[in-house]
Design a protein around this motif. Sequence first.
Motif, short mmCIF file in Angstrom:
data_model
loop_
_atom_site.label_atom_id
_atom_site.label_comp_id
_atom_site.label_asym_id
_atom_site.label_seq_id
_atom_site.Cartn_x
_atom_site.Cartn_y
_atom_site.Cartn_z
N GLY A 623 0.80 -1.22 -0.04
CA GLY A 623 0.09 0.08 0.01
C GLY A 623 0.80 1.39 0.10
N ASP A 625 0.44 5.86 1.42
CA ASP A 625 -0.06 6.92 1.99
C ASP A 625 0.37 8.04 1.56
OD1 ASP A 625 1.60 7.75 4.09
OD2 ASP A 625 1.53 5.92 4.79
N THR A 643 -4.91 6.98 2.31
CA THR A 643 -4.33 5.61 2.62
C THR A 643 -4.87 4.52 1.96
OG1 THR A 643 -3.69 6.62 4.61
CG2 THR A 643 -3.40 3.97 4.43
N PHE A 644 -4.20 3.60 1.24
CA PHE A 644 -4.55 2.52 0.65
C PHE A 644 -3.80 1.45 1.07
CE2 PHE A 644 -4.32 -0.70 -2.61
CZ PHE A 644 -5.50 -1.15 -2.91
N ASP A 646 -3.77 -2.69 0.68
CA ASP A 646 -4.28 -4.26 0.24
C ASP A 646 -3.73 -5.28 1.08
OD1 ASP A 646 -5.63 -5.68 -1.59
OD2 ASP A 646 -4.13 -5.83 -3.08
N TYR A 673 -9.77 -0.86 3.78
CA TYR A 673 -8.44 -0.93 2.78
C TYR A 673 -8.28 0.73 2.24
CZ TYR A 673 -12.15 -1.35 -0.58
OH TYR A 673 -13.15 -1.24 -1.66
N LEU A 674 -9.33 1.41 2.27
CA LEU A 674 -9.13 2.85 1.78
C LEU A 674 -9.92 3.86 2.55
CD1 LEU A 674 -8.44 4.67 -0.95
CD2 LEU A 674 -10.53 4.17 -1.57
N ASN A 704 -13.72 3.76 3.23
CA ASN A 704 -14.61 2.91 2.04
C ASN A 704 -15.26 1.92 2.36
OD1 ASN A 704 -15.09 3.33 -1.11
ND2 ASN A 704 -14.25 1.18 -0.82
#
Length: 777
Positions: A623, A625, A643-644, A646, A673-674, A704
């Motif tokens: 991921g 950020d 921030t992502f 996975d 995750y998002l 999300n």
Amino acid sequence: MKSLLIFFFSCIMLSPSLYAQLPILEGMVYSNDGGVIPGAHVSLNDSLFTVSSAEGKYSFTQLQPGAYRLRASFIGFNEVQKSITIQKSQKLKIDLTLEELITELTEVTVTGKSEASELKESVAAVALLEAKLLYSQSNNTSDVIKQISGVNVRQTGGFGSDAEVYINGMSGKQVKFFLDGIPLSYFGSGMGLNVLPVNLMKQIEVYKGVVPVNLGADALGGAINIVPRKEYRNYLDVAYSYGSFNSHKLNLNGQLVQPDKGLLVGINSFYNHSDNNYTVDIEIPNEFGNPQPATVERFHDKYSNHLINLYAGVVDKNWTDRLILSLRLSGLDDDVQHNAVMSQPYGEAVYSEATTGFSVEYEKEEILPKTGLKWYGGMNFTKGEFTDTTLNAYTWDGEIYRRRTDGGEISTSRNLLELNSKNAVSRFNIVSDPWNNGKVIFNVFSSWFRRTGEDPIAAEFYGQDFYQNPTVLIKNATGLAYEHTFLNGISSYTALKHFAYQADGYAIQNLEFVPNKQRVSNIGYSQSFRANLLSNFIAKASYEYATRLPDEFELFGDFTLVRPNPFLKPEQSHNANLGLLYTQGKIKLDINGFYRHTDNIIWLRTSQFFAQYQNLLEASVKGFDVDLSFQAFPFLSAKANLTFQDIRNRSPKSVTGSIDDKYFNARLPNIPYLFGNAEVKFSEDNFLGTKSKFSAWWSGAYVNEFYLFWAVDGNRDLKNVIPNQFIQNAGISYIWPDNRLSITLESTNIFDTKAYDNFSVQRPGRAFYLTLRTFIN
């Protein structure tokens, strides 16, 4: 006659007229903004020394006439010198003004030797929050850190509920919390991250990658260190907040110092309470037993916690820079309102805890040439009481709808449990700077925990009192690091760590007592680099092989909602970070990419009736950020982050026992995750020419949607989902000159959006808070 002569001679020696014949020099030490400076070092000819008092006053008496060089200095200010001549019998008054030392760096402007700026510019991947900017607001630590990129906080209800923190894909116990380098869990539940007031802190450090050895614990790739206030001055700081759901927060912090004698005494204290009676949407059985939708206030969910910390010590002696003795009293009272997934309400189950502790801190910057020492030692005694004895069964409106014939609301045995625990810690830190560009850090952290219990009701059910069997956990973390700065602007940080623990515990399986002992030893190591690429760019890269040992809560449970599992294995993880910091004028951009591969993941398995920590197998996290801040005008700023992360299962079917590999490389469920945050703030330091400060701000937090269970199972349109969240807050604050008084009005969740951090567990809706604060310096 002899006594009369002595008296006569004494009168002559103490005669004001004779004493006044010797010159006297006195004055005040000021900063360039007009404030006094206590603790400033003042000297004459570098042979006579004194320290300015709490009021900024200095004096020299019984001087000889002649020429002198008067010098004054204080950390963060330019030294001032004056050549003076003192005449016979003269009483001379000279005030000294020190100018603040302003140093321009490539990214920020710092005043003096700013520890925050030095840390931000170091090799570590770390984010910082200056707590003093938030003293006038109604904030807890968990409210604040969620504003940082890469960080997400999930709570299981309202104020006082359990908080789970995510940092770059790591969560729960994988993320360690520290108070000045000591694990926060050592201080008891009453001082948890979810309820700790910001007013106790100087700054908050969030480590997203390698955790430095001086923190001395087994973090797996993320840590939060709370740096307490250590001001060497007289002050009184009192704040009170009242808000929705009958919420009260009172903070009182104060200190008295005698700089000339190097003595100080002080108090840190707080009291928090909330009824947590916000409305929730639930289902209540009708007269036919069929569930019907309803909106009710939460009941039986009150939470209170408190702290009184008294300390005294000495500073700035030739044998110590800081020696502090502390005595703490803390505790909590918590109504247990529902199970982990908010499917079953409880109406009478309660838990309370009281902790008494004491500690000693010692610091000496040069105990040997170019070698500093820090030591912390402490002991805590905690008594916890869990009561679950009622046969009543409740609905969400607080009504009793039936009586059970046996069992409690939570446990099958019912409980009237008293737990007594003792824990001790020691932290020994040495920093040696043998040459200009190199530094060696050695840190040893040791802890000991022992708990026993007594439950007469459960003993009658089981036929014996299992809780009287002791659980013992001994941990040790040793770290050695070397930091070096090269001439080409590259810095390196190399560390080696060793972790070991011994756990003696038990589980209760099928009404049988199952003892278990574990002894584990693991190593960890890390390498970090920082490079100044251009005047506006700093690049950072790091790798760490990390180990995290299970703690006493995971191994032994809490005998309430969490069952013990003494068979847990340590987690291990390979962590890599790559970051870039760009600063240009009004813009600052911070980008961080991360990768984690973790084995033996410890996760909390929840069900309707209980929860238990268990080992999973393998997972990987990839991921990034991004954090962007923009100072449009001196009075207007904006910032945002995204921030992502996975997180994927990497355990094949041959290991998991599944009939196929459909879960291999599937995203782990029930983890966001998002997510991201944003803030716009107006702040004027000289509001309408009154020297008062006015601030107004808006902030928003977005998460999300994500699935509760595996996305690869079932029909996606029918799956349980934690929905999209966008929670907005706003506030205004007015601060009178010199922080003498401030008033702040805030609203959280201003649009009353339905908020969920965990599936079906509703968070509070719209709330208002009024905070008053006075600061006397």
